[in-house]
Design an enzyme around this catalytic site. Structure first.
Site, PDB file in Angstrom:
ATOM      1  N   PRO A   6      -0.270   4.503 -75.783  1.00 33.03           N
ATOM      2  CA  PRO A   6       0.929   3.779 -75.997  1.00 33.03           C
ATOM      3  C   PRO A   6       1.077   2.674 -74.941  1.00 33.03           C
ATOM      4  CG  PRO A   6       1.352   6.162 -75.975  1.00 33.03           C
ATOM      5  CD  PRO A   6      -0.106   5.912 -75.937  1.00 33.03           C
ATOM      6  N   GLU A   7       0.967   1.477 -75.364  1.00 32.64           N
ATOM      7  CA  GLU A   7       1.345   0.377 -74.482  1.00 32.64           C
ATOM      8  C   GLU A   7       2.798   0.035 -74.779  1.00 32.64           C
ATOM      9  OE1 GLU A   7      -1.476  -2.845 -74.193  1.00 32.64           O
ATOM     10  OE2 GLU A   7      -3.096  -1.594 -74.941  1.00 32.64           O
TER      11      GLU A   7
ATOM     12  N   ARG B  27      -4.188  14.731 -74.097  1.00 32.19           N
ATOM     13  CA  ARG B  27      -4.893  14.541 -72.828  1.00 32.19           C
ATOM     14  C   ARG B  27      -4.067  14.882 -71.610  1.00 32.19           C
ATOM     15  NH1 ARG B  27      -7.838   8.870 -72.898  1.00 32.19           N
ATOM     16  NH2 ARG B  27      -8.670   9.593 -70.923  1.00 32.19           N
TER      17      ARG B  27
ATOM     18  N   HIS C  34      -1.256  21.254 -78.389  1.00 28.64           N
ATOM     19  CA  HIS C  34      -0.934  20.028 -77.656  1.00 28.64           C
ATOM     20  C   HIS C  34       0.523  19.596 -77.754  1.00 28.64           C
ATOM     21  CE1 HIS C  34      -5.115  19.939 -76.952  1.00 28.64           C
ATOM     22  NE2 HIS C  34      -5.464  19.472 -78.129  1.00 28.64           N
TER      23      HIS C  34
ATOM     24  N   ARG D  65      -5.968 -15.233 -55.719  1.00 27.51           N
ATOM     25  CA  ARG D  65      -6.455 -13.907 -56.088  1.00 27.51           C
ATOM     26  C   ARG D  65      -7.779 -14.043 -56.839  1.00 27.51           C
ATOM     27  NH1 ARG D  65      -2.756  -9.609 -56.623  1.00 27.51           N
ATOM     28  NH2 ARG D  65      -4.651  -8.484 -57.225  1.00 27.51           N
TER      29      ARG D  65
END
Length: 270
Positions: free
Chosen positions: A2-3, A109, A91, A151
């Site tokens: 999930p972003e 996970r 899960h 950077r």
DNA sequence: ACAGTAACCTGTTTGC
DNA sequence: TGCAAACAGGTTACTG
């Protein structure tokens, strides 16, 4: 995970089901997530009414009467609204129990996490140092350009850093860079302001479009009612190694960058 | 401050 | 076909 778009989709999905309702119980099937579920959480949550459901970066914020529940979905987490009595499956790690309804945290996970704070959640250790929300006015080309000065880190890793901008993960970083014609390995400090203008606009655009599509489902993510998101079919480069670039037809390349797969067009992106 | 890497876990895909 | 290695959407914590 999930972003951001998937978290936002989840946020909007669960909000109408739990706002204004009281948590009657907490059932922890698996305490070991990214960090252990707090031992006192059940006692803290019991009887609490959910006042509002919000999001900061990829953290879901469930504001209650005397504190805030913070939920992160990690890499494979999802939240579902199920009817009371539906047995937990493999899960299904934690159940937030309401009358007639359960908010169920599912995470194969176990990289997700659950926290409780009685203070301002934005000052929580995990949220304190986050960069601006991508949709906020603070997220501008000038801001990125200034933070990137000198950077050497690759632009892809740069925009995926939570302290730089919140919520841009591997999929949407790849997509935004493709739309902007920027090579993912280019040093962040070697990009002109005008190119950052494009990039910022495309990050906002790709995240917004993904939210409209209900997020991206590649494997684990599903919405609060179990449906997938439909943005995967609109991806230009992500997960499309070897397929023709939609702009020039060159095969999409894959390179590992900072331990993450990077998909890009070697002809369109410089 | 920055850059790079390992770590947290399990399931699925890939390669021999 | 079988087995083991590699890999998967995130983020922190540690190293130099």
């Amino acid at each position: 995970m999930p972003e951001l778009p998937e978290v936002e989709t989840t946020c909007r999905g669960i909000r109408p089901h739990i706002t204004g309702r009281r948590i009657t119980d907490l059932i922890v099937h698996q305490r070991q997530l990214r960090w252990p579920v707090p031992a006192q959480l059940k006692r803290s949550l019991k009887g609490q009414r959910i006042d509002s459901v919000g999001r900061r970066a990829k953290y879901l914020l469930l504001e209650c009467e005397s504190g805030c529940l913070i939920v992160h979905l990690g890499m494979s987490g999802s939240l579902h609204i199920v009817a009371s009595g539906v047995p937990a499956q493999k899960h299904d790690q934690v159940d937030f129990v309401f009358t007639n309804t359960v908010l169920r945290f599912h995470d194969p996970r176990r990289f997700g996490s659950i926290h409780w704070t009685r203070r301002d959640p934005l000052r929580h250790k995990l949220l304190r140092n986050l960069g601006p929300e991508p949709f906020s006015e603070a997220f501008t080309a000038r801001y990125l350009y200034d933070r990137a000065a000198s950077r050497k880190v690759s632009i892809k890793n740069f925009i995926m850093s939570s302290g730089i901008v919140a919520g841009v993960g591997n999929i949407y970083a790849s997509e935004a860079l493709f739309l902007s014609g920027i090579h993912p390995q280019r040093a962040a400090g070697r990009i002109a302001l005008s190119r950052y203008e494009k990039l910022v606009a495309n990050i906002k655009h790709v995240l917004g479009t993904a939210i409209d599509a209900g997020g991206t489902t590649l494997r684990d993510f599903t919405r609060e009612d179990g449906r997938p998101g439909y943005f995967a079919q609109k991806l230009n480069v992500y997960n499309r190694r070897g397929e023709p670039c939609p702009v020039c037809g060159h095969p999409i390349l894959l390179r590992t960058l900072g331990q993450r797969s990077s998909f890009y067009c070697g002809r369109c992106q410089h």
